[in-house]
Design a protein around this motif. Structure first.
Motif, mmCIF file in Angstrom:
data_model
loop_
_atom_site.group_PDB
_atom_site.id
_atom_site.type_symbol
_atom_site.label_atom_id
_atom_site.label_comp_id
_atom_site.label_asym_id
_atom_site.label_seq_id
_atom_site.Cartn_x
_atom_site.Cartn_y
_atom_site.Cartn_z
ATOM 1 N N MET A 103 0.824 -1.194 0.000
ATOM 2 C CA MET A 103 0.000 0.000 0.000
ATOM 3 C C MET A 103 0.867 1.257 0.000
ATOM 4 N N ASP A 123 5.232 -4.994 6.740
ATOM 5 C CA ASP A 123 4.220 -4.928 7.788
ATOM 6 C C ASP A 123 4.835 -5.436 9.086
ATOM 7 N N ARG A 146 -7.960 -8.451 4.682
ATOM 8 C CA ARG A 146 -8.200 -7.081 4.216
ATOM 9 C C ARG A 146 -8.515 -6.199 5.410
ATOM 10 N N PHE A 147 -8.128 -4.918 5.295
ATOM 11 C CA PHE A 147 -8.425 -3.958 6.346
ATOM 12 C C PHE A 147 -9.877 -3.509 6.252
ATOM 13 N N SER A 148 -10.477 -3.270 7.401
ATOM 14 C CA SER A 148 -11.832 -2.727 7.431
ATOM 15 C C SER A 148 -11.782 -1.248 7.055
ATOM 16 N N THR A 149 -12.930 -0.668 6.810
ATOM 17 C CA THR A 149 -13.017 0.762 6.494
ATOM 18 C C THR A 149 -12.424 1.590 7.628
ATOM 19 N N GLU A 176 -10.187 0.641 9.855
ATOM 20 C CA GLU A 176 -8.734 0.449 9.894
ATOM 21 C C GLU A 176 -8.050 1.251 8.792
ATOM 22 N N LEU A 177 -8.644 1.287 7.614
ATOM 23 C CA LEU A 177 -8.073 2.075 6.517
ATOM 24 C C LEU A 177 -8.025 3.556 6.860
ATOM 25 N N GLN A 178 -9.018 4.041 7.585
ATOM 26 C CA GLN A 178 -9.011 5.448 8.005
ATOM 27 C C GLN A 178 -7.854 5.729 8.953
ATOM 28 N N LEU A 210 -5.010 3.936 8.882
ATOM 29 C CA LEU A 210 -3.781 3.712 8.115
ATOM 30 C C LEU A 210 -3.446 4.825 7.130
ATOM 31 N N GLU A 211 -4.446 5.433 6.514
ATOM 32 C CA GLU A 211 -4.186 6.389 5.434
ATOM 33 C C GLU A 211 -3.202 7.495 5.808
ATOM 34 N N ILE A 234 0.261 5.981 5.888
ATOM 35 C CA ILE A 234 0.759 5.659 4.556
ATOM 36 C C ILE A 234 1.285 6.919 3.879
#
Length: 176
Positions: free
Chosen positions: A1, A67, A124-127, A129-131, A133-134, A137
């Motif tokens: 990512m 990771d 896969r990351f949940s929504t 978790e993505l918030q 991570l962004e 990243i």
């Protein structure tokens, strides 16, 4: 990512080549080669060694992004060298080229049931978790740029404290 974000920010695309997907760009006259190995993770050293040799890159100029379940989700840590920390991909790289390369460990957390580590790492990351991570990243993309321009020591001093603060804030937010 992280490499996908770097490629997108640099307006470059990956091409399927030997041992992985490759994208090339430059930053202030310095050539950057991004590699996403297509080998099994525990054999990723083959891809790294091949491209280091092919492009005549010294290991001191290598930055591996991986990771890390030992770091909280969204936390990150840059190291100039050291052990593999139990990461099989880093372990294989270390077997083939030694320990003297930089690594950026990105926290994916360890909130998985006992015995379900593989499913956690490959899932896969949940929504939500993505918030989390962004922003990390985006910061990791900046870490790569700083590594290329300023080197590992300056980059570690500048970003490792930030990575720890982000992790502390996320833990505080979870505890509220």
């Amino acid at each position: 990512m992280v490499l996908d974000a770097f490629a997108k920010a640099s307006n470059i695309v990956f091409e399927d080549k030997r041992y992985g997907y490759i994208a090339e760009t430059s930053l202030k006259g310095r050539k950057i080669i991004l590699l996403k190995p297509t080998t099994f993770m525990n054999l990723s050293g083959n891809a790294v060694r091949y491209w280091l040799d092919k492009e005549h890159i010294d290991t001191s100029r290598l930055l591996v992004v991986s990771d890390d379940i030992a770091l909280p989700l969204g936390a990150f840590r840059l190291k100039g060298s050291g052990s593999n920390g139990g990461h099989n991909g880093l372990g294989h790289i270390q077997q083939l080229i030694g320990q003297q390369y930089a690594r950026l460990r990105m926290g994916i957390g360890g909130d998985f049931p006992r015995g379900a580590q593989i499913d956690w790492v490959l899932g896969r990351f949940s929504t939500e978790e993505l918030q989390v991570l962004e922003p990390s990243i985006e910061t990791a993309v900046d870490v790569i740029r700083s590594f290329v321009l300023a080197g590992v020591d300056i980059t570690m001093n500048q970003y490792n404290k930030l990575g720890n603060k982000k992790a502390e804030k996320k833990v505080e937010a979870k505890n509220v």
